[in-house]
Enzyme design. Structure first.
Site, PDB file in Angstrom:
ATOM      1  N   ASP A 136      38.662  42.205  48.422  1.00 13.28           N
ATOM      2  CA  ASP A 136      38.547  43.164  47.320  1.00 13.28           C
ATOM      3  C   ASP A 136      39.895  43.869  47.183  1.00 13.28           C
ATOM      4  O   ASP A 136      40.472  44.327  48.176  1.00 13.28           O
ATOM      5  CB  ASP A 136      37.427  44.176  47.621  1.00 13.28           C
ATOM      6  CG  ASP A 136      37.022  44.976  46.390  1.00 13.28           C
ATOM      7  OD1 ASP A 136      37.907  45.587  45.764  1.00 13.28           O
ATOM      8  OD2 ASP A 136      35.831  44.998  46.060  1.00 13.28           O
ATOM      9  N   ILE A 137      40.416  43.928  45.951  1.00 13.96           N
ATOM     10  CA  ILE A 137      41.754  44.517  45.764  1.00 13.96           C
ATOM     11  C   ILE A 137      41.724  46.043  45.638  1.00 13.96           C
ATOM     12  O   ILE A 137      42.764  46.672  45.475  1.00 13.96           O
ATOM     13  CB  ILE A 137      42.516  43.893  44.566  1.00 13.96           C
ATOM     14  CG1 ILE A 137      41.660  43.915  43.308  1.00 13.96           C
ATOM     15  CG2 ILE A 137      43.002  42.494  44.905  1.00 13.96           C
ATOM     16  CD1 ILE A 137      42.458  43.591  42.048  1.00 13.96           C
ATOM     17  N   HIS A 162      27.969  39.423  43.498  1.00 15.80           N
ATOM     18  CA  HIS A 162      28.907  39.483  44.621  1.00 15.80           C
ATOM     19  C   HIS A 162      28.317  40.359  45.721  1.00 15.80           C
ATOM     20  O   HIS A 162      27.693  41.377  45.458  1.00 15.80           O
ATOM     21  CB  HIS A 162      30.279  40.004  44.188  1.00 15.80           C
ATOM     22  CG  HIS A 162      30.237  41.281  43.404  1.00 15.80           C
ATOM     23  ND1 HIS A 162      29.919  41.323  42.074  1.00 15.80           N
ATOM     24  CD2 HIS A 162      30.472  42.561  43.762  1.00 15.80           C
ATOM     25  CE1 HIS A 162      29.954  42.582  41.646  1.00 15.80           C
ATOM     26  NE2 HIS A 162      30.289  43.352  42.665  1.00 15.80           N
ATOM     27  N   GLN A 209      27.040  48.344  39.197  1.00 16.64           N
ATOM     28  CA  GLN A 209      27.624  46.993  39.165  1.00 16.64           C
ATOM     29  C   GLN A 209      28.640  46.985  38.026  1.00 16.64           C
ATOM     30  O   GLN A 209      28.297  47.285  36.880  1.00 16.64           O
ATOM     31  CB  GLN A 209      26.556  45.915  38.917  1.00 16.64           C
ATOM     32  CG  GLN A 209      27.164  44.505  38.938  1.00 16.64           C
ATOM     33  CD  GLN A 209      26.145  43.381  38.702  1.00 16.64           C
ATOM     34  OE1 GLN A 209      24.975  43.638  38.411  1.00 16.64           O
ATOM     35  NE2 GLN A 209      26.602  42.155  38.820  1.00 16.64           N
ATOM     36  N   HIS A 212      29.355  42.604  48.857  1.00 11.35           N
ATOM     37  CA  HIS A 212      30.470  43.290  49.525  1.00 11.35           C
ATOM     38  C   HIS A 212      30.224  43.256  51.030  1.00 11.35           C
ATOM     39  O   HIS A 212      29.116  43.565  51.490  1.00 11.35           O
ATOM     40  CB  HIS A 212      30.515  44.776  49.146  1.00 11.35           C
ATOM     41  CG  HIS A 212      30.820  45.067  47.717  1.00 11.35           C
ATOM     42  ND1 HIS A 212      32.078  45.429  47.293  1.00 11.35           N
ATOM     43  CD2 HIS A 212      30.039  45.093  46.606  1.00 11.35           C
ATOM     44  CE1 HIS A 212      32.054  45.673  45.991  1.00 11.35           C
ATOM     45  NE2 HIS A 212      30.823  45.481  45.548  1.00 11.35           N
TER      46      HIS A 212
HETATM   47  P1  AMP Z   1      30.810  46.339  41.858  1.00  9.23           P
HETATM   48  O1  AMP Z   1      30.577  45.500  40.620  1.00  9.23           O
HETATM   49  O2  AMP Z   1      30.752  47.805  41.578  1.00  9.23           O
HETATM   50  O3  AMP Z   1      29.906  45.955  42.994  1.00  9.23           O
HETATM   51  O4  AMP Z   1      32.278  46.095  42.368  1.00  9.23           O
HETATM   52  C1  AMP Z   1      33.176  45.173  41.851  1.00  9.23           C
HETATM   53  C2  AMP Z   1      34.274  45.034  42.862  1.00  9.23           C
HETATM   54  O5  AMP Z   1      35.142  43.985  42.445  1.00  9.23           O
HETATM   55  C3  AMP Z   1      35.144  46.282  43.028  1.00  9.23           C
HETATM   56  O6  AMP Z   1      35.099  46.699  44.393  1.00  9.23           O
HETATM   57  C4  AMP Z   1      36.528  45.825  42.608  1.00  9.23           C
HETATM   58  O7  AMP Z   1      37.541  46.393  43.396  1.00  9.23           O
HETATM   59  C5  AMP Z   1      36.444  44.320  42.814  1.00  9.23           C
HETATM   60  N1  AMP Z   1      37.352  43.561  41.965  1.00  9.23           N
HETATM   61  C6  AMP Z   1      37.449  43.601  40.630  1.00  9.23           C
HETATM   62  N2  AMP Z   1      38.386  42.728  40.184  1.00  9.23           N
HETATM   63  C7  AMP Z   1      38.895  42.124  41.289  1.00  9.23           C
HETATM   64  C8  AMP Z   1      39.877  41.119  41.514  1.00  9.23           C
HETATM   65  N3  AMP Z   1      40.560  40.579  40.499  1.00  9.23           N
HETATM   66  N4  AMP Z   1      40.131  40.735  42.780  1.00  9.23           N
HETATM   67  C9  AMP Z   1      39.460  41.291  43.814  1.00  9.23           C
HETATM   68  N5  AMP Z   1      38.515  42.223  43.671  1.00  9.23           N
HETATM   69  C10 AMP Z   1      38.222  42.646  42.434  1.00  9.23           C
END
Ligand code: AMP
Ligand code: ZN
Length: 140
Positions: A30-31, A99, A93, A101
């Site tokens: 995760d970035i 995904h 989300q 985590h």
């Molecule tokens: P969520 O949908 O809230 O569960 O979280 C989405 C996650 O995706 C967040 O923690 C972001 O930091 C991560 N994220 C979004 N775009 C990227 C990317 N290009 N590469 C890595 N992580 C990402």
């Protein structure tokens, strides 16, 4: 899905720090890590959420999460590893491709808000009624 950022990551059209890959699953850093080693495991086939993902992909992801658990414990000395998976905007989300985590935390770090809440006893009649509703929907 053409405009899905995680589908683009799977196809290599968007760069990622790959941690693991097999025929069904892709895992990458995760970035915006909330702790060191914060990793996402996704199905290669686009599915928006837990309701859409195939059973096979779901099982594959959770098998990988177990491998990852051991790898993170070995390399990061994590005191705990939280698995967090959001379905829908009401639970934040943001990326609409399933995904999981994996969030390793050290004992010395503050507890994750998502895993810490005050234990306030609920209303037993309400708990019973809502549980019965869910059980009925499951056919129990
Ligand atoms: P969520 O949908 O809230 O569960 O979280 C989405 C996650 O995706 C967040 O923690 C972001 O930091 C991560 N994220 C979004 N775009 C990227 C990317 N290009 N590469 C890595 N992580 C990402
Ligand atoms: Zn996608």
């Amino acid at each position: 899905m053409d405009d899905c950022i995680f589908c683009k990551i799977v196809k290599g059209e968007v760069p990622s720090f790959k941690v693991y890959e097999d025929d069904r699953v892709y895992a990458f850093a995760d970035i915006n890590p909330i702790s060191e080693g914060h990793t996402l495991i996704i199905p290669k086939a686009h599915a928006e959420n837990l309701g859409e993902i195939s059973d096979e992909d779901l099982v594959a992801i959770h098998r990988v999460s177990k491998k990852m658990y051991h790898a993170m414990q070995k390399t990061l000395g994590a005191g705990g590893i939280a698995l967090v998976q959001a379905n829908g905007r009401a639970v934040n989300q943001v990326v609409m491709h399933y995904h999981l985590h994996l969030i390793p935390r050290k004992d010395s770090q503050p507890r994750l808000a998502a895993t810490q809440w005050d234990l306030v006893p609920g209303d037993m009649d309400t708990i019973k009624a809502v549980s019965a509703k869910i059980a009925a929907a499951l056919g129990h």
